[in-house]
Design an enzyme around this catalytic site. Structure first.
Site, mmCIF file in Angstrom:
data_model
loop_
_atom_site.group_PDB
_atom_site.id
_atom_site.type_symbol
_atom_site.label_atom_id
_atom_site.label_comp_id
_atom_site.label_asym_id
_atom_site.label_seq_id
_atom_site.Cartn_x
_atom_site.Cartn_y
_atom_site.Cartn_z
ATOM 1 C CB SER A 162 -8.202 -2.501 10.252
ATOM 2 O OG SER A 162 -8.370 -3.543 9.315
ATOM 3 C CE1 TYR A 174 -2.760 -1.920 8.383
ATOM 4 C CE2 TYR A 174 -4.437 -3.595 8.731
ATOM 5 C CZ TYR A 174 -4.083 -2.312 8.380
ATOM 6 O OH TYR A 174 -5.058 -1.412 8.034
#
Ligand code: NAG
Ligand code: NAG
Length: 319
Positions: A162, A174
């Site tokens: 990401s 995350y």
């Protein structure tokens, strides 16, 4: 003029090299994790149409049956929970029987979760572990167990990282998991080079998937906020929660793209190009904002962060 000509020749050369494809898609098996929805679901259908032998791993029965009915009979589904080693072992047996001596051409580590996310201080270590278990340990466990089948095919691993694996924004597991995926993928690529196994890293910007649903994120952040001790809440101020959610809604609203094919096309390139790239930035926000920002000095990155998110009420104890 000579330099321009040289640049043009190099650019054309790069373009041609980049567009060369491998052949015999219909002889190649690709395993994709997290096919219940989002990128995995779209990629499974996309590769199925291209003739690949797709094995789509889903977390839920419903995800698997919905996908099977939307794809050709060639597409196989299986149930996989990447945090459960027994489940991974069963998947290896299934895939091994499917691919036979040909081996596995592609493994796309796509399964992931985002929640809980929010201000670093609000998140407990168990919340962090939940996300790391899926997004990082799950990726490592699945990859290591499938390497023997990938080696047979001199195949490819495609890991979904990401832009938050390049630029940390907010607490929770995350960003940590995605930085971890970047590190794992770099080591894997360097070590597997000798066996002809290639490793691609996809760095999507913000896209409308289950992971970026602001209503779900907000509900969970309400839980985190409600659990904070009163003195901590006081230091943020009564309006902070609302302002934070507003800023989150606003930035997600501007930046989230609903065109998931920008990501799946990168994945497809990583699986089909004769010379796949090491990293793929997917989406205009990744290319023009996040990736450039990740190369800038920290003080500029920190300033950008302060532009997006509100400041707590009690900014400093000692002036
Ligand atoms: C996945 O496996 C973990 C560990 O075995 C388990 O705690 C979790 O409930 C499972 N998730 C689902 C959706 O089955
Ligand atoms: C944020 O967006 C969600 C979903 O669209 C909405 O339910 C919520 O009211 C919004 N919150 C704020 C503070 O704007």
């Amino acid at each position: 003029p000579c330099a321009l000509l040289l640049a043009a020749v190099l650019a054309i050369g790069w373009y041609i090299r980049d567009s060369l494809k491998v052949d015999d898609f219909n002889q190649k098996h690709v395993l994709i994790t997290g096919c219940d929805s989002g990128f995995g679901n779209l990629l499974a259908k996309q590769l199925d149409r291209r003739g690949f032998a797709v094995i789509a791993a889903c977390l839920t029965e419903k995800g698997a049956s919905d996908l099977a009915s939307a794809a050709s009979p060639r597409l196989k589904t299986l149930l996989l929970n990447v945090t459960d080693s027994e489940s991974i072992k069963r998947a290896v047996e299934f895939v091994s029987a499917e691919v036979g001596e040909r081996g596995l051409w592609g493994l796309v580590n796509n399964a992931g979760r985002s929640i809980p996310v929010g201000p670093t201080e609000w998140i407990q270590v168990e919340d962090v572990t939940k996300v790391l278990d899926v997004n990082l340990i799950g990726v490592i466990d699945v990859t290591l167990r499938f390497l023997p089948l990938l080696r047979k095919a001199r195949g490819r691993v495609v890991n979904v990282a990401s832009i938050l694996g390049r630029f940390s924004l907010g607490g929770g597991g995350y960003c940590l998991s995605k930085w971890g995926v970047e590190a794992f993928s770099d080591s894997l690529r360097r070590d597997m080079y000798y066996f002809g196994i290639k490793v691609g890293i996809i760095e999507p910007g913000l896209f409308k998937t289950a992971l970026t649903r602001v209503d779900l994120i907000e509900d969970d952040q309400k839980r985190l906020w409600d659990h904070l001790p009163q003195d901590v809440k006081d230091s943020y101020g009564a309006n902070y929660f609302h302002n934070y959610i507003k800023a989150q809604n606003f930035s997600m609203g501007i930046l989230c793209s609903s065109d998931l094919s920008k990501v799946t096309n990168c994945m497809q390139h990583a699986l089909t190009a004769r010379y796949p790239r090491t990293r793929y930035a997917a989406g205009w926000d990744a290319k023009l904002l996040w990736i450039p920002l990740s190369y800038l000095p920290s003080f500029i990155q920190d300033f950008f962060h302060r532009l997006i998110f509100p400041a707590p009420k009690m900014k400093r104890c000692v002036e």
